[in-house]
Design a protein around this motif. Structure first.
Motif, PDB file in Angstrom:
ATOM      1  N   ILE A   1       0.845  -1.201   0.000  1.00 45.06           N
ATOM      2  CA  ILE A   1       0.000   0.000   0.000  1.00 45.06           C
ATOM      3  C   ILE A   1       0.880   1.250   0.000  1.00 45.06           C
ATOM      4  O   ILE A   1       0.621   2.201  -0.739  1.00 45.06           O
ATOM      5  N   LEU A   2       1.942   1.216   0.815  1.00 46.61           N
ATOM      6  CA  LEU A   2       2.843   2.355   0.887  1.00 46.61           C
ATOM      7  C   LEU A   2       3.471   2.625  -0.492  1.00 46.61           C
ATOM      8  O   LEU A   2       3.542   3.762  -0.939  1.00 46.61           O
ATOM      9  N   ARG A   3       3.894   1.560  -1.165  1.00 46.09           N
ATOM     10  CA  ARG A   3       4.482   1.716  -2.491  1.00 46.09           C
ATOM     11  C   ARG A   3       3.463   2.315  -3.461  1.00 46.09           C
ATOM     12  O   ARG A   3       3.774   3.182  -4.267  1.00 46.09           O
ATOM     13  N   CYS A   4       2.241   1.869  -3.369  1.00 45.74           N
ATOM     14  CA  CYS A   4       1.183   2.380  -4.233  1.00 45.74           C
ATOM     15  C   CYS A   4       0.928   3.858  -3.954  1.00 45.74           C
ATOM     16  O   CYS A   4       0.791   4.655  -4.874  1.00 45.74           O
ATOM     17  N   LEU A   5       0.898   4.225  -2.667  1.00 44.30           N
ATOM     18  CA  LEU A   5       0.664   5.621  -2.315  1.00 44.30           C
ATOM     19  C   LEU A   5       1.817   6.504  -2.780  1.00 44.30           C
ATOM     20  O   LEU A   5       1.612   7.595  -3.309  1.00 44.30           O
ATOM     21  N   VAL A   6       3.039   6.041  -2.580  1.00 43.55           N
ATOM     22  CA  VAL A   6       4.184   6.804  -3.043  1.00 43.55           C
ATOM     23  C   VAL A   6       4.119   6.943  -4.559  1.00 43.55           C
ATOM     24  O   VAL A   6       4.347   8.016  -5.112  1.00 43.55           O
ATOM     25  N   GLY A   7       3.776   5.872  -5.238  1.00 45.90           N
ATOM     26  CA  GLY A   7       3.644   5.929  -6.696  1.00 45.90           C
ATOM     27  C   GLY A   7       2.576   6.901  -7.128  1.00 45.90           C
ATOM     28  O   GLY A   7       2.765   7.684  -8.052  1.00 45.90           O
ATOM     29  N   SER A   8       1.436   6.880  -6.464  1.00 52.14           N
ATOM     30  CA  SER A   8       0.363   7.798  -6.849  1.00 52.14           C
ATOM     31  C   SER A   8       0.745   9.235  -6.516  1.00 52.14           C
ATOM     32  O   SER A   8       0.415  10.156  -7.246  1.00 52.14           O
ATOM     33  N   GLU A   9       1.484   9.420  -5.415  1.00 54.15           N
ATOM     34  CA  GLU A   9       1.938  10.764  -5.066  1.00 54.15           C
ATOM     35  C   GLU A   9       2.875  11.297  -6.138  1.00 54.15           C
ATOM     36  O   GLU A   9       2.766  12.443  -6.559  1.00 54.15           O
ATOM     37  N   MET A  10       3.770  10.452  -6.617  1.00 53.23           N
ATOM     38  CA  MET A  10       4.689  10.883  -7.664  1.00 53.23           C
ATOM     39  C   MET A  10       3.929  11.188  -8.954  1.00 53.23           C
ATOM     40  O   MET A  10       4.247  12.127  -9.660  1.00 53.23           O
ATOM     41  N   CYS A  11       2.913  10.385  -9.223  1.00 54.42           N
ATOM     42  CA  CYS A  11       2.104  10.615 -10.418  1.00 54.42           C
ATOM     43  C   CYS A  11       1.404  11.965 -10.317  1.00 54.42           C
ATOM     44  O   CYS A  11       1.379  12.733 -11.261  1.00 54.42           O
ATOM     45  N   ILE A  12       0.843  12.244  -9.144  1.00 57.59           N
ATOM     46  CA  ILE A  12       0.187  13.535  -8.929  1.00 57.59           C
ATOM     47  C   ILE A  12       1.214  14.651  -9.070  1.00 57.59           C
ATOM     48  O   ILE A  12       1.007  15.644  -9.757  1.00 57.59           O
ATOM     49  N   ARG A  13       2.355  14.471  -8.422  1.00 55.80           N
ATOM     50  CA  ARG A  13       3.392  15.493  -8.428  1.00 55.80           C
ATOM     51  C   ARG A  13       3.868  15.795  -9.846  1.00 55.80           C
ATOM     52  O   ARG A  13       4.007  16.935 -10.241  1.00 55.80           O
TER      53      ARG A  13
ATOM     54  N   ASP B   1      -3.218  18.041  -0.954  1.00 60.95           N
ATOM     55  CA  ASP B   1      -4.651  18.266  -1.167  1.00 60.95           C
ATOM     56  C   ASP B   1      -5.249  17.175  -2.062  1.00 60.95           C
ATOM     57  O   ASP B   1      -6.342  16.674  -1.792  1.00 60.95           O
ATOM     58  N   GLU B   2      -4.527  16.809  -3.119  1.00 61.89           N
ATOM     59  CA  GLU B   2      -5.015  15.761  -4.026  1.00 61.89           C
ATOM     60  C   GLU B   2      -5.069  14.403  -3.345  1.00 61.89           C
ATOM     61  O   GLU B   2      -5.998  13.629  -3.573  1.00 61.89           O
ATOM     62  N   MET B   3      -4.077  14.125  -2.522  1.00 62.27           N
ATOM     63  CA  MET B   3      -4.076  12.844  -1.797  1.00 62.27           C
ATOM     64  C   MET B   3      -5.292  12.765  -0.867  1.00 62.27           C
ATOM     65  O   MET B   3      -5.912  11.711  -0.740  1.00 62.27           O
ATOM     66  N   LYS B   4      -5.616  13.874  -0.218  1.00 64.92           N
ATOM     67  CA  LYS B   4      -6.792  13.916   0.650  1.00 64.92           C
ATOM     68  C   LYS B   4      -8.068  13.685  -0.148  1.00 64.92           C
ATOM     69  O   LYS B   4      -8.970  12.983   0.292  1.00 64.92           O
ATOM     70  N   LYS B   5      -8.144  14.289  -1.347  1.00 66.64           N
ATOM     71  CA  LYS B   5      -9.318  14.099  -2.180  1.00 66.64           C
ATOM     72  C   LYS B   5      -9.445  12.670  -2.659  1.00 66.64           C
ATOM     73  O   LYS B   5     -10.536  12.104  -2.726  1.00 66.64           O
ATOM     74  N   ARG B   6      -8.315  12.068  -3.014  1.00 66.78           N
ATOM     75  CA  ARG B   6      -8.333  10.711  -3.585  1.00 66.78           C
ATOM     76  C   ARG B   6      -8.427   9.631  -2.519  1.00 66.78           C
ATOM     77  O   ARG B   6      -8.826   8.512  -2.817  1.00 66.78           O
ATOM     78  N   ASN B   7      -7.996   9.951  -1.323  1.00 67.91           N
ATOM     79  CA  ASN B   7      -8.027   8.975  -0.232  1.00 67.91           C
ATOM     80  C   ASN B   7      -8.704   9.603   0.983  1.00 67.91           C
ATOM     81  O   ASN B   7      -8.062   9.821   2.013  1.00 67.91           O
ATOM     82  N   PRO B   8      -9.992   9.905   0.878  1.00 71.11           N
ATOM     83  CA  PRO B   8     -10.669  10.564   2.001  1.00 71.11           C
ATOM     84  C   PRO B   8     -10.727   9.647   3.219  1.00 71.11           C
ATOM     85  O   PRO B   8     -10.813   8.423   3.101  1.00 71.11           O
ATOM     86  N   LYS B   9     -10.651  10.255   4.395  1.00 73.45           N
ATOM     87  CA  LYS B   9     -10.765   9.491   5.649  1.00 73.45           C
ATOM     88  C   LYS B   9     -12.209   9.055   5.831  1.00 73.45           C
ATOM     89  O   LYS B   9     -13.136   9.765   5.504  1.00 73.45           O
ATOM     90  N   LYS B  10     -12.350   7.868   6.373  1.00 68.69           N
ATOM     91  CA  LYS B  10     -13.705   7.333   6.541  1.00 68.69           C
ATOM     92  C   LYS B  10     -14.262   7.643   7.890  1.00 68.69           C
ATOM     93  O   LYS B  10     -13.661   7.875   8.836  1.00 68.69           O
TER      94      LYS B  10
END
Length: 136
Positions: A2-14, A127-136
């Motif tokens: 999951i961490l790798r996926c999040l880092v990957g998505s963060e880089m994609c956003i960045r 901000d994008e990470m918060k939008k894409r991964n909202p807290k439940k």
């Protein structure tokens, strides 16, 4: 995983999304403009340094000629030519010092622009990470 996926998505956003925002485009343009300003100032600095060195060499050459001649009139003429070259070297040194200060100022401004752009980019990613991964 999951961490790798999040880092990957963060880089994609960045790397892609931010660059397509108004802030991203404006930041890139400001960096390009300021980089060009640094280059212009550095060129002026190098040209002034070249002139300063040229005139100092010429002055030294005239002084050597003045020292090697026994004719007082020629000696005086070479000394006058050397003094004129030294005066030009002093002018070129003043131009060099101004251009060097301008280069340093432009580089500092470029560094600040890059830092501010990075701050905006990091905030955008958060901000994008918060939008894409909202807290439940």
């Amino acid at each position: 995983e999951i961490l790798r996926c999040l880092v990957g998505s963060e880089m994609c956003i960045r790397d892609s999304d931010y660059n397509n925002t108004a802030n991203g485009r404006a930041g890139r343009q400001m960096i390009q403009n300021q980089t060009a300003e640094v280059a212009r100032n550095k060129k002026a600095e190098n040209e002034a340094q070249g002139k300063m060195n040229y005139h100092n060499r010429r002055a030294d050459d005239y002084l050597k000629k003045a020292q090697s001649t026994s004719d007082p009139a020629q000696k005086k003429n070479f000394e006058n030519l050397a003094n004129a070259q030294f005066e030009e070297a002093v002018k070129a040194e003043a131009s060099y010092n101004k251009a060097k200060a301008d280069t340093q100022k432009a580089q500092s401004e470029l560094d600040a622009i890059k830092q501010e752009n990075e701050r905006y980019k990091n905030q955008y990613v958060q901000d994008e990470m918060k939008k894409r991964n909202p807290k439940k």
